[in-house]
Write a protein that holds these residues in place. Structure first.
Motif, PDB file in Angstrom:
ATOM      1  N   ASP A  25       1.359  -0.304   7.887  1.00  0.00           N
ATOM      2  CA  ASP A  25       1.872  -1.281   6.927  1.00  0.00           C
ATOM      3  C   ASP A  25       3.130  -0.760   6.247  1.00  0.00           C
ATOM      4  O   ASP A  25       3.422   0.451   6.271  1.00  0.00           O
ATOM      5  CB  ASP A  25       0.819  -1.737   5.907  1.00  0.00           C
ATOM      6  CG  ASP A  25       0.389  -0.660   4.919  1.00  0.00           C
ATOM      7  OD1 ASP A  25       0.930   0.461   4.953  1.00  0.00           O
ATOM      8  OD2 ASP A  25      -0.502  -0.955   4.091  1.00  0.00           O
ATOM      9  N   SER A  27       5.524  -1.444   2.612  1.00  0.00           N
ATOM     10  CA  SER A  27       5.663  -2.076   1.299  1.00  0.00           C
ATOM     11  C   SER A  27       6.960  -1.583   0.686  1.00  0.00           C
ATOM     12  O   SER A  27       7.240  -0.380   0.680  1.00  0.00           O
ATOM     13  CB  SER A  27       4.485  -1.697   0.400  1.00  0.00           C
ATOM     14  OG  SER A  27       4.636  -2.249  -0.895  1.00  0.00           O
ATOM     15  N   PRO A  98      -7.301   5.710   2.499  1.00  0.00           N
ATOM     16  CA  PRO A  98      -6.814   4.351   2.216  1.00  0.00           C
ATOM     17  C   PRO A  98      -6.993   3.433   3.416  1.00  0.00           C
ATOM     18  O   PRO A  98      -7.062   3.879   4.562  1.00  0.00           O
ATOM     19  CB  PRO A  98      -5.324   4.567   1.907  1.00  0.00           C
ATOM     20  CG  PRO A  98      -5.192   6.018   1.587  1.00  0.00           C
ATOM     21  CD  PRO A  98      -6.237   6.712   2.391  1.00  0.00           C
ATOM     22  N   SER A 101      -5.790  -3.704   2.262  1.00  0.00           N
ATOM     23  CA  SER A 101      -6.504  -4.533   1.302  1.00  0.00           C
ATOM     24  C   SER A 101      -7.221  -5.651   2.044  1.00  0.00           C
ATOM     25  O   SER A 101      -6.640  -6.275   2.934  1.00  0.00           O
ATOM     26  CB  SER A 101      -5.539  -5.145   0.288  1.00  0.00           C
ATOM     27  OG  SER A 101      -6.176  -6.173  -0.455  1.00  0.00           O
ATOM     28  N   ALA A 104      -5.107  -8.809   1.916  1.00  0.00           N
ATOM     29  CA  ALA A 104      -3.683  -8.724   2.262  1.00  0.00           C
ATOM     30  C   ALA A 104      -3.166  -9.946   3.006  1.00  0.00           C
ATOM     31  O   ALA A 104      -1.951 -10.192   3.037  1.00  0.00           O
ATOM     32  CB  ALA A 104      -3.407  -7.461   3.080  1.00  0.00           C
ATOM     33  N   TYR A 159       5.730  -7.121   1.632  1.00  0.00           N
ATOM     34  CA  TYR A 159       4.613  -6.356   2.205  1.00  0.00           C
ATOM     35  C   TYR A 159       4.350  -6.888   3.611  1.00  0.00           C
ATOM     36  O   TYR A 159       4.292  -8.104   3.841  1.00  0.00           O
ATOM     37  CB  TYR A 159       3.337  -6.487   1.364  1.00  0.00           C
ATOM     38  CG  TYR A 159       2.166  -5.766   2.002  1.00  0.00           C
ATOM     39  CD1 TYR A 159       2.024  -4.394   1.871  1.00  0.00           C
ATOM     40  CD2 TYR A 159       1.239  -6.459   2.785  1.00  0.00           C
ATOM     41  CE1 TYR A 159       0.980  -3.722   2.488  1.00  0.00           C
ATOM     42  CE2 TYR A 159       0.191  -5.799   3.411  1.00  0.00           C
ATOM     43  CZ  TYR A 159       0.066  -4.421   3.256  1.00  0.00           C
ATOM     44  OH  TYR A 159      -0.959  -3.748   3.885  1.00  0.00           O
ATOM     45  N   ASN A 161       1.913  -5.906   7.280  1.00  0.00           N
ATOM     46  CA  ASN A 161       1.009  -4.993   7.982  1.00  0.00           C
ATOM     47  C   ASN A 161       0.731  -5.482   9.399  1.00  0.00           C
ATOM     48  O   ASN A 161       1.062  -6.631   9.756  1.00  0.00           O
ATOM     49  CB  ASN A 161      -0.287  -4.731   7.204  1.00  0.00           C
ATOM     50  CG  ASN A 161      -1.258  -5.897   7.180  1.00  0.00           C
ATOM     51  OD1 ASN A 161      -1.233  -6.766   8.051  1.00  0.00           O
ATOM     52  ND2 ASN A 161      -2.129  -5.908   6.180  1.00  0.00           N
ATOM     53  N   GLU A 297       0.060  -3.532  -2.198  1.00  0.00           N
ATOM     54  CA  GLU A 297      -0.787  -3.547  -1.008  1.00  0.00           C
ATOM     55  C   GLU A 297      -0.926  -4.946  -0.418  1.00  0.00           C
ATOM     56  O   GLU A 297      -1.713  -5.148   0.506  1.00  0.00           O
ATOM     57  CB  GLU A 297      -2.177  -3.016  -1.346  1.00  0.00           C
ATOM     58  CG  GLU A 297      -2.199  -1.562  -1.771  1.00  0.00           C
ATOM     59  CD  GLU A 297      -3.596  -1.085  -2.116  1.00  0.00           C
ATOM     60  OE1 GLU A 297      -4.019  -0.058  -1.548  1.00  0.00           O
ATOM     61  OE2 GLU A 297      -4.261  -1.733  -2.948  1.00  0.00           O
ATOM     62  N   SER A 318      -7.026  -1.162  -7.345  1.00  0.00           N
ATOM     63  CA  SER A 318      -6.338  -1.209  -6.053  1.00  0.00           C
ATOM     64  C   SER A 318      -7.396  -1.535  -5.008  1.00  0.00           C
ATOM     65  O   SER A 318      -8.592  -1.652  -5.328  1.00  0.00           O
ATOM     66  CB  SER A 318      -5.693   0.137  -5.743  1.00  0.00           C
ATOM     67  OG  SER A 318      -6.708   1.137  -5.582  1.00  0.00           O
ATOM     68  N   MET A 335       2.400   0.986  -4.386  1.00  0.00           N
ATOM     69  CA  MET A 335       2.448   1.806  -3.185  1.00  0.00           C
ATOM     70  C   MET A 335       3.392   2.990  -3.405  1.00  0.00           C
ATOM     71  O   MET A 335       4.488   2.844  -3.940  1.00  0.00           O
ATOM     72  CB  MET A 335       2.932   0.974  -2.006  1.00  0.00           C
ATOM     73  CG  MET A 335       2.866   1.700  -0.680  1.00  0.00           C
ATOM     74  SD  MET A 335       1.194   1.814  -0.042  1.00  0.00           S
ATOM     75  CE  MET A 335       1.008   0.174   0.665  1.00  0.00           C
ATOM     76  N   ILE A 339      -1.500   5.908  -3.971  1.00  0.00           N
ATOM     77  CA  ILE A 339      -1.666   4.574  -4.540  1.00  0.00           C
ATOM     78  C   ILE A 339      -2.012   4.722  -6.017  1.00  0.00           C
ATOM     79  O   ILE A 339      -2.955   5.431  -6.376  1.00  0.00           O
ATOM     80  CB  ILE A 339      -2.776   3.790  -3.824  1.00  0.00           C
ATOM     81  CG1 ILE A 339      -2.452   3.639  -2.348  1.00  0.00           C
ATOM     82  CG2 ILE A 339      -2.963   2.418  -4.474  1.00  0.00           C
ATOM     83  CD1 ILE A 339      -1.198   2.851  -2.065  1.00  0.00           C
TER      84      ILE A 339
END
Length: 447
Positions: A25, A27, A98, A101, A104, A159, A161, A297, A318, A335, A339
């Motif tokens: 991803d 950001s 991590p 999300s 997302a 963002y 991903n 995220e 988060s 980010m 985080i």
């Protein structure tokens, strides 16, 4: 030049496929900013900056993650960043690693925010010079405006991903800051400042900023010492919001998990403040100039009720902290190399109704605090204590007398429980919305 988020997304996917990366991803944000500063009618400083920053995360087949950052969003920069993050992933942590999300790719709020074109630099200079001259002419004792600035900026955040998330939003901002200083024979210099911000230059209320600085500066000219003792304190919206910000670890799930908070996990549902107080964090409030629909995220932002009639009702999260505590993320992630979690825009309001009615026109010997200083050094955020110089007035039946120099001290948790009145009228400030807050029994040390 505006960022083409679809081009960045397509390039990242193609490069990731070439490198054998299946999960990643990005950001980041880009910004253009111009600011000017003047001194006695002449240009003192002009600055212009164009910046970009992208944080890149890559997961390997062992489900550990590597992270890096870049300022280049062309194909060469993206390939280097993805390759570096992939190499770093084999050294990534395995405990509480991590992940994306879970929200997302969820729908986000459709926000309509007015945007404006940048005005020419000469217009910025001319407007700031005019503001300085008006402020200098407001009173003969105002000798200078040593700190001032007028700036405009455009920011785009995004963002992306590998699971299909693609979010972006662009904003423009214009802001002015004025800080006046007085010189009077036989008296100490007095000063005051104010800040205004808008999405467009045309909507920036420069006159309001001038009037606020002039009024506060003039009100501090005839100052007196204040006796050391305990007082009923009335915090201005600006002052109370600054305290909320200084002790934001109270609501921060990451701080709690790191044992760096005044709260514990079991604090949820307990009474931590007077029932007269309610507090929310509301990134989507229409009065929030920094309004944003998603966090670092890609999680949609929302209103989160933190204190409901004195009861701690929620933490801010988060994706990682939410997963560890088996709750939903709240859209408060930033980010970076790590985080982090931080609030957006506080909305402080009244909780339970009360028949009590406090008013500065009738109150006797209360202290009205306009602003707090030295928050960086006078706050012990992990102990809850504070000892802070302030600008304010001793108020007796509506008569305000500026306080020469004094410090207010206490414990933030005790302060929250000592609130005796939350005024109904709320004010919009840069950090949130808040009314005047009345607190009994705080210690004030005069000079």
């Amino acid at each position: 030049m505006p960022l083409n988020i679809q081009t960045v997304s397509d390039s990242a996917r193609q490069i990731a496929t070439k490198l054998g990366i299946s999960k990643f991803d990005l950001s980041g944000s880009t910004s253009d900013e111009t600011s000017v500063e003047v001194d006695k009618g002449e240009l003192k400083q002009i600055e212009a900056a164009n910046s970009a920053g992208i944080t890149v995360r890559v997961w390997n087949n062992e489900h550990t993650v590597g992270i890096t950052s870049t300022t280049d969003y062309d194909e060469v920069g993206l390939e280097l960043a993805l390759k570096t993050a992939h190499e770093a992933s084999f050294f990534g942590i395995k405990e509480h690693a991590p992940d994306f999300s879970p929200e997302a790719t969820a729908p986000i709020a459709q926000i309509e925010v007015e945007s404006g074109e940048a005005v020419a630099v000469p217009q910025l200079i001319e407007s700031l010079v005019a503001a300085e001259q008006k402020l200098l002419g407001a009173h003969e004792a105002i000798e200078s405006v040593p700190y001032n600035g007028l700036s405009q900026s455009s920011i785009e955040q995004f963002y992306i991903n590998s699971a299909g998330a693609l979010r972006s939003e662009a904003r423009t901002y214009t802001s002015i800051y004025l800080y006046a200083k007085t010189e009077q024979e036989g008296k100490k210099p007095r000063s005051a400042g104010a800040f205004e911000r808008s999405h467009t230059f045309e909507k920036l209320d420069i006159q309001k900023c001038i009037d606020e600085v002039a009024e506060k500066t003039i009100s501090h000219l005839d100052y007196k010492k204040v006796a050391t003792g305990k007082y009923t304190i009335v915090f201005s919206p600006k002052a109370f919001l600054s305290l909320m910000g200084a002790f934001s670890n109270l609501f921060n799930a990451q701080s709690i998990l790191d044992n760096q908070s005044l709260s514990k996990l079991e604090s949820l549902g307990t009474q931590i403040a007077s029932p007269l107080l309610s507090v929310a964090d509301d990134a989507l409030h229409p009065s929030n100039i920094g309004i944003g629909a998603f966090d670092g995220e890609g999680t949609p932002t929302r209103r989160v009720n933190l204190i409901d009639k004195g009861v701690l009702s929620s933490f801010i999260h988060s994706a990682g902290t939410a997963k560890r505590l088996n709750v939903q993320p709240t859209g408060h992630a930033n980010m970076g190399a790590k985080i982090t979690v931080s609030p957006h825009f506080y909305h402080v309001s009244g909780g339970e109704k009360t028949d009590e009615n406090y008013h500065l026109d009738t109150a006797e010997n209360v202290i009205l605090i306009d602003s707090l200083q030295a928050l960086h050094s006078g706050v012990q955020s992990l102990q809850g204590s504070f000892s802070l110089p302030f600008d304010g007035w001793l108020v007796n039946k509506g008569v305000k007398t500026s306080i020469e120099a004094a410090t207010v001290a206490g414990d933030f948790r005790e302060l929250l429980n000592s609130i005796v009145y939350v005024e109904p009228e709320e004010e919009v400030r840069s950090g949130g919305i808040c009314p005047h807050i009345w607190v009994e029994g705080l210690s004030v040390t005069g000079e």
